[in-house]
Design a protein around this motif. Sequence first.
Motif, PDB file in Angstrom:
ATOM      1  N   SER A  33      -0.139 -42.168 -44.352  1.00 27.25           N
ATOM      2  CA  SER A  33      -1.363 -41.873 -45.090  1.00 27.25           C
ATOM      3  C   SER A  33      -1.151 -40.677 -46.014  1.00 27.25           C
ATOM      4  CB  SER A  33      -2.501 -41.588 -44.115  1.00 27.25           C
ATOM      5  OG  SER A  33      -3.690 -41.355 -44.798  1.00 27.25           O
ATOM      6  N   SER A  34      -0.362 -39.735 -45.556  1.00 33.09           N
ATOM      7  CA  SER A  34      -0.067 -38.569 -46.371  1.00 33.09           C
ATOM      8  C   SER A  34       0.793 -38.918 -47.583  1.00 33.09           C
ATOM      9  CB  SER A  34       0.657 -37.529 -45.515  1.00 33.09           C
ATOM     10  OG  SER A  34       1.099 -36.463 -46.292  1.00 33.09           O
ATOM     11  N   PHE A  35       1.868 -39.648 -47.341  1.00 31.45           N
ATOM     12  CA  PHE A  35       2.809 -39.925 -48.424  1.00 31.45           C
ATOM     13  C   PHE A  35       2.366 -41.052 -49.347  1.00 31.45           C
ATOM     14  CE2 PHE A  35       5.837 -38.200 -45.124  1.00 31.45           C
ATOM     15  CZ  PHE A  35       5.864 -36.946 -45.685  1.00 31.45           C
ATOM     16  N   VAL A  36       1.848 -42.118 -48.794  1.00 36.90           N
ATOM     17  CA  VAL A  36       1.487 -43.276 -49.612  1.00 36.90           C
ATOM     18  C   VAL A  36       0.178 -43.044 -50.350  1.00 36.90           C
ATOM     19  CG1 VAL A  36       0.879 -45.721 -49.541  1.00 36.90           C
ATOM     20  CG2 VAL A  36       2.780 -44.884 -48.167  1.00 36.90           C
ATOM     21  N   PHE A  37      -0.827 -42.508 -49.657  1.00 36.73           N
ATOM     22  CA  PHE A  37      -2.144 -42.347 -50.259  1.00 36.73           C
ATOM     23  C   PHE A  37      -2.413 -40.922 -50.736  1.00 36.73           C
ATOM     24  CE2 PHE A  37      -2.692 -45.791 -47.073  1.00 36.73           C
ATOM     25  CZ  PHE A  37      -2.807 -46.832 -47.989  1.00 36.73           C
ATOM     26  N   SER A  38      -1.457 -40.044 -50.594  1.00 36.04           N
ATOM     27  CA  SER A  38      -1.593 -38.636 -50.980  1.00 36.04           C
ATOM     28  C   SER A  38      -2.846 -38.014 -50.376  1.00 36.04           C
ATOM     29  CB  SER A  38      -1.619 -38.496 -52.498  1.00 36.04           C
ATOM     30  OG  SER A  38      -0.410 -38.912 -53.056  1.00 36.04           O
ATOM     31  N   ASP A  39      -3.078 -38.294 -49.107  1.00 32.29           N
ATOM     32  CA  ASP A  39      -4.230 -37.753 -48.388  1.00 32.29           C
ATOM     33  C   ASP A  39      -3.838 -36.407 -47.789  1.00 32.29           C
ATOM     34  OD1 ASP A  39      -6.495 -37.223 -46.969  1.00 32.29           O
ATOM     35  OD2 ASP A  39      -6.471 -39.080 -45.799  1.00 32.29           O
ATOM     36  N   PHE A  40      -4.428 -35.359 -48.321  1.00 27.50           N
ATOM     37  CA  PHE A  40      -4.080 -34.014 -47.888  1.00 27.50           C
ATOM     38  C   PHE A  40      -4.460 -33.772 -46.434  1.00 27.50           C
ATOM     39  CE2 PHE A  40      -4.666 -29.337 -47.857  1.00 27.50           C
ATOM     40  CZ  PHE A  40      -3.376 -28.993 -48.210  1.00 27.50           C
ATOM     41  N   ARG A  41      -5.548 -34.403 -45.974  1.00 27.02           N
ATOM     42  CA  ARG A  41      -5.960 -34.252 -44.579  1.00 27.02           C
ATOM     43  C   ARG A  41      -4.914 -34.823 -43.633  1.00 27.02           C
ATOM     44  NH1 ARG A  41     -11.544 -37.112 -44.541  1.00 27.02           N
ATOM     45  NH2 ARG A  41     -10.199 -38.594 -45.583  1.00 27.02           N
ATOM     46  N   ALA A  42      -4.311 -35.941 -44.005  1.00 28.71           N
ATOM     47  CA  ALA A  42      -3.262 -36.535 -43.174  1.00 28.71           C
ATOM     48  C   ALA A  42      -2.037 -35.625 -43.127  1.00 28.71           C
ATOM     49  CB  ALA A  42      -2.886 -37.910 -43.696  1.00 28.71           C
ATOM     50  N   THR A  43      -1.753 -34.952 -44.224  1.00 27.30           N
ATOM     51  CA  THR A  43      -0.644 -34.003 -44.242  1.00 27.30           C
ATOM     52  C   THR A  43      -0.899 -32.875 -43.241  1.00 27.30           C
ATOM     53  OG1 THR A  43      -0.261 -34.476 -46.579  1.00 27.30           O
ATOM     54  CG2 THR A  43       0.720 -32.462 -45.703  1.00 27.30           C
ATOM     55  N   ILE A  44      -2.108 -32.357 -43.247  1.00 26.34           N
ATOM     56  CA  ILE A  44      -2.459 -31.277 -42.319  1.00 26.34           C
ATOM     57  C   ILE A  44      -2.343 -31.765 -40.880  1.00 26.34           C
ATOM     58  CG2 ILE A  44      -4.396 -29.875 -41.509  1.00 26.34           C
ATOM     59  CD1 ILE A  44      -5.167 -29.508 -44.436  1.00 26.34           C
ATOM     60  N   LEU A  45      -2.824 -32.974 -40.602  1.00 26.30           N
ATOM     61  CA  LEU A  45      -2.739 -33.518 -39.246  1.00 26.30           C
ATOM     62  C   LEU A  45      -1.286 -33.740 -38.835  1.00 26.30           C
ATOM     63  CD1 LEU A  45      -4.221 -34.527 -36.757  1.00 26.30           C
ATOM     64  CD2 LEU A  45      -4.372 -36.772 -37.854  1.00 26.30           C
ATOM     65  N   PHE A  46      -0.468 -34.266 -39.743  1.00 31.01           N
ATOM     66  CA  PHE A  46       0.947 -34.490 -39.433  1.00 31.01           C
ATOM     67  C   PHE A  46       1.663 -33.177 -39.151  1.00 31.01           C
ATOM     68  CE2 PHE A  46       5.407 -35.194 -40.679  1.00 31.01           C
ATOM     69  CZ  PHE A  46       5.724 -36.185 -39.771  1.00 31.01           C
ATOM     70  N   ILE A  47       1.375 -32.158 -39.931  1.00 28.81           N
ATOM     71  CA  ILE A  47       1.977 -30.840 -39.687  1.00 28.81           C
ATOM     72  C   ILE A  47       1.557 -30.335 -38.311  1.00 28.81           C
ATOM     73  CG2 ILE A  47       1.942 -28.416 -40.416  1.00 28.81           C
ATOM     74  CD1 ILE A  47       1.794 -29.467 -43.324  1.00 28.81           C
ATOM     75  N   GLY A  48       0.305 -30.551 -37.946  1.00 28.84           N
ATOM     76  CA  GLY A  48      -0.170 -30.162 -36.621  1.00 28.84           C
ATOM     77  C   GLY A  48       0.560 -30.896 -35.509  1.00 28.84           C
ATOM     78  N   PHE A  49       0.795 -32.190 -35.699  1.00 24.25           N
ATOM     79  CA  PHE A  49       1.555 -32.950 -34.701  1.00 24.25           C
ATOM     80  C   PHE A  49       2.963 -32.375 -34.540  1.00 24.25           C
ATOM     81  CE2 PHE A  49      -1.134 -36.957 -35.443  1.00 24.25           C
ATOM     82  CZ  PHE A  49      -1.821 -36.794 -34.252  1.00 24.25           C
ATOM     83  N   MET A  50       3.589 -32.016 -35.652  1.00 26.04           N
ATOM     84  CA  MET A  50       4.943 -31.467 -35.573  1.00 26.04           C
ATOM     85  C   MET A  50       4.940 -30.085 -34.915  1.00 26.04           C
ATOM     86  SD  MET A  50       6.946 -33.788 -36.579  1.00 26.04           S
ATOM     87  CE  MET A  50       5.811 -34.957 -35.875  1.00 26.04           C
ATOM     88  N   ILE A  51       3.934 -29.271 -35.203  1.00 25.30           N
ATOM     89  CA  ILE A  51       3.832 -27.968 -34.538  1.00 25.30           C
ATOM     90  C   ILE A  51       3.664 -28.162 -33.041  1.00 25.30           C
ATOM     91  CG2 ILE A  51       2.328 -25.947 -34.264  1.00 25.30           C
ATOM     92  CD1 ILE A  51       1.867 -26.076 -37.317  1.00 25.30           C
ATOM     93  N   ASN A  52       2.852 -29.130 -32.652  1.00 22.54           N
ATOM     94  CA  ASN A  52       2.662 -29.454 -31.235  1.00 22.54           C
ATOM     95  C   ASN A  52       3.993 -29.840 -30.582  1.00 22.54           C
ATOM     96  OD1 ASN A  52       1.188 -30.097 -28.815  1.00 22.54           O
ATOM     97  ND2 ASN A  52       1.262 -32.233 -29.420  1.00 22.54           N
ATOM     98  N   GLU A  53       4.784 -30.664 -31.264  1.00 28.60           N
ATOM     99  CA  GLU A  53       6.093 -31.061 -30.730  1.00 28.60           C
ATOM    100  C   GLU A  53       7.030 -29.865 -30.598  1.00 28.60           C
ATOM    101  OE1 GLU A  53       7.331 -33.895 -29.496  1.00 28.60           O
ATOM    102  OE2 GLU A  53       5.476 -35.000 -29.833  1.00 28.60           O
TER     103      GLU A  53
END
Length: 184
Positions: A33-53
Amino acid sequence: MEISGGLALFIKALTNTLVRLMPIGLYTGSAMSSFVFSDFRATILFIGFMINEFISLGYRLILRGKSNPQCAVVRTDNGHFSLPSPIPQTVGFFVAFYLMKMYEEGEFEPLQFFTIVSLLVIVIWSRVNVGCGSTLDMVFSASVGLLLGSGYYWIVRDYYKHDYLKTKDTENENLTYDDVFFKL
C-alpha cells in the motif's frame, strides 16, 4: 461423528496456518500500500512494524532467547524460520495502533473494534494451541505489542493523516512523497 471431528480438525489447522502467516500479510499489505499507492499512512505503519521487529530482536539477543520451532513461520526437516517478534506481539501492535486511531478520530466503529479484538483473541488461542507457549506467555506477548503499538501511534499521530502530503505544503505544487518522507 467422524465427519464433524474431521471438519473441526480442518478448521483448527486452517486457523493455525492463517495465524502463522498473519504477520507476513500485515507487513506485505502495508508495504505494498505504501509503495504502489503512495499511501503515507501505510509507510508509517510499516516503519512501526519494523521497529517492533527490531525491538524484539534486541531483547531476544540481550536475553539470549531461543526460538521455539513450534512458533516458526516456516518449518522444514532441516530447520525452521521465525520472525524476532512473536505473532501475538505483532498483532497486538496492529490492534493497538488501530484502536488508538479510532480513539484519536473520535469514531468508535463497533464492527471493526470487535473484529480486531476477536482476531487478537484467536491469535492468542492459536499460539497456545500449537504449543508455542502458555496462555500467560501469549497474553504477555500481546500486551507488549499493545503497549508498543499505542506508544508508536502516540508518537506519529500528527503525521498519520489521510491527506498529510497534500496539506503539508499547499504553496509548493511540486512536493513529492520523498520530499516529505525524508524530512521526518
